[in-house]
Design a protein around this motif. Structure first.
Motif, mmCIF file in Angstrom:
data_model
loop_
_atom_site.group_PDB
_atom_site.id
_atom_site.type_symbol
_atom_site.label_atom_id
_atom_site.label_comp_id
_atom_site.label_asym_id
_atom_site.label_seq_id
_atom_site.Cartn_x
_atom_site.Cartn_y
_atom_site.Cartn_z
ATOM 1 N N ARG A 1 2.166 -1.671 -0.478
ATOM 2 C CA ARG A 1 3.055 -0.528 -0.672
ATOM 3 C C ARG A 1 3.776 -0.628 -2.017
ATOM 4 N NH1 ARG A 1 5.539 1.087 5.317
ATOM 5 N NH2 ARG A 1 3.505 1.688 6.117
ATOM 6 N N ILE B 1 3.346 6.285 3.551
ATOM 7 C CA ILE B 1 4.201 5.415 4.374
ATOM 8 C C ILE B 1 5.061 6.227 5.339
ATOM 9 C CG2 ILE B 1 4.353 3.815 2.388
ATOM 10 C CD1 ILE B 1 7.478 4.140 2.720
ATOM 11 N N ASP C 1 8.107 -3.162 7.244
ATOM 12 C CA ASP C 1 8.262 -1.773 7.688
ATOM 13 C C ASP C 1 9.621 -1.239 7.232
ATOM 14 O OD1 ASP C 1 7.719 0.627 9.172
ATOM 15 O OD2 ASP C 1 9.091 -0.114 10.709
ATOM 16 N N ASP D 1 10.618 1.513 3.764
ATOM 17 C CA ASP D 1 11.334 2.791 3.905
ATOM 18 C C ASP D 1 12.546 2.791 2.973
ATOM 19 O OD1 ASP D 1 9.630 3.746 5.899
ATOM 20 O OD2 ASP D 1 11.280 4.477 7.155
HETATM 21 MG MG MG Z 1 7.415 2.545 8.744
#
Ligand code: MG
Ligand code: IPM
Length: 351
Positions: A107, A276, A245, A249
């Motif tokens: 990411r 995402i 995770d 964000d």
């Molecule tokens: Mg997530």
């Protein structure tokens, strides 16, 4: 190149944003003379409704035999508000990640020149941010033993990691760091968690294989703070599933919108490309969601095939659209808000 791409639109805004990515990919294929064969398949709540399984075997077969998977979003409020639901859309995503062996989720976080002042963070703090999270994707608390005891009054989820799982993720981190600025941050909570101590021990033992890489070890709570305070301190970050995770964000705020952040999930063989963000059910069917995260995920897909020019062409046209103010309402700030489909058309036409 002949490309077979499994197309999993999923739930909520998934189908709308996927449609735009398909338009852009088809335009790229035309421009660079590739043939893309799209193989649509069911997943998420849509698949539960159709066949009672959020990741049916037929879908797995289509993914397994494709050259890559392009994925939209998963999740439906009908299940979120029903804690007793036995089958959930998200289980489809987890099952898919596990069965396809996608243990590393890449990411990237970067800024877009024309959006810097849209971030709630100050320009001087975020300008020039260029970091990549490698989030472990098929282990940890997402896949550990969970359950209820005590007539349902006690619940538990367990975070389990094996040395092997940590090594293969960390190896990708070291390799990526070697290609970038040779800085690697291992994010954990080793002051409290045993699983984190295994992460730290494992990564420390690998350091001697990559003497040029400068490794730091930081606690996840401190990284959560530093990430918005001075993101330029970071380059490649490796971390376990749940920490990754949450932090990714948070990192999306640096770019200006969740609707901008792409990702690639990779393993030994096939790779899956997905934004995402979630399924954003409030916007479903309204043609207002930002398709750029999915479009940029498609750019990562071309990169995965080592088609660098194609990837660059997509990134360039995305930047152009932002400069030209051809943006959805999340980025419009009082200016004209374009529809999801308008943005897709504009990108395809301007490639
Ligand atoms: Mg997530
Ligand atoms: C993500 C999402 C998923 C996750 C959800 C939808 C299960 O938040 O890809 O980051 O938690 O992994």
């Amino acid at each position: 190149m002949n490309l077979n791409i499994a197309l999993l639109a999923g739930d909520g805004i998934g189908p709308e944003v996927i449609d735009q990515a398909v338009k852009v990919c088809d335009a790229v294929a035309k421009k660079f003379d590739h043939q893309i064969h799209w193989k649509p398949a069911l997943t998420g709540a849509a698949a539960i409704d159709a066949v009672g399984d959020p990741y049916p075997d037929e879908t797995h077969e289509i993914c397994r035999t494709a050259d890559a998977v392009l994925f939209g979003a998963i999740g439906h409020p009908r299940f979120d508000n029903d804690p007793s639901a036995k089958v959930r859309p998200e289980q489809g995503l987890l099952k898919m990640r596990k069965k396809l062996g996608l243990f590393a989720n890449v990411r990237p976080t970067f800024t877009f020149p024309s959006l810097i002042d849209k971030s709630p963070l100050k320009r001087e703090r975020i300008e020039g941010t260029d970091l990549v999270f490698l989030r472990e994707l098929t282990g940890g608390i997402y896949f550990g033993k969970r359950g209820r005891e005590d007539n349902g009054d006690t619940a538990y989820d367990t975070c389990t990691y094996t040395r092997k799982e940590i090594q293969r993720l960390a190896r990708k981190g070291f390799e990526l760091a070697m290609k970038r600025s040779k800085k690697l941050c291992c994010v954990d909570k080793a002051n409290v968690l045993e699983s984190s101590r295994l992460w730290r021990e494992t990564v420390q033992a690998m350091e001697k294989e990559y003497p040029e890489v400068a490794v730091t070890y930081e606690f996840v709570d401190a990284v959560a703070m530093r990430l918005v305070q001075w993101p330029k301190a970071y380059d490649v970050l490796i971390t376990e599933n749940l920490f990754g995770d949450i932090l990714t964000d948070e990192a999306s705020v640096i770019s200006g919108s969740m609707g901008l952040m792409p990702s690639a999930s990779v393993g030994e063989q096939i790779a899956l490309y997905e934004p995402i963000h979630g399924s954003y059910p409030q916007a479903a069917g309204k043609d207002i969601a930002n398709p750029l995260a999915t479009v940029l995920s498609a750019a990562m897909m071309f990169e995965g095939f080592d088609l660098q020019e194609e990837a660059l062409a997509i990134r360039d046209v995305v930047n152009k659209s932002l400069d030209a103010g051809v943006v959805t309402e999340d980025l419009a700030e009082g200016g004209k808000a374009y529809k999801t489909s308008d943005v897709g058309d504009w990108l395809a036409a301007n490639l």
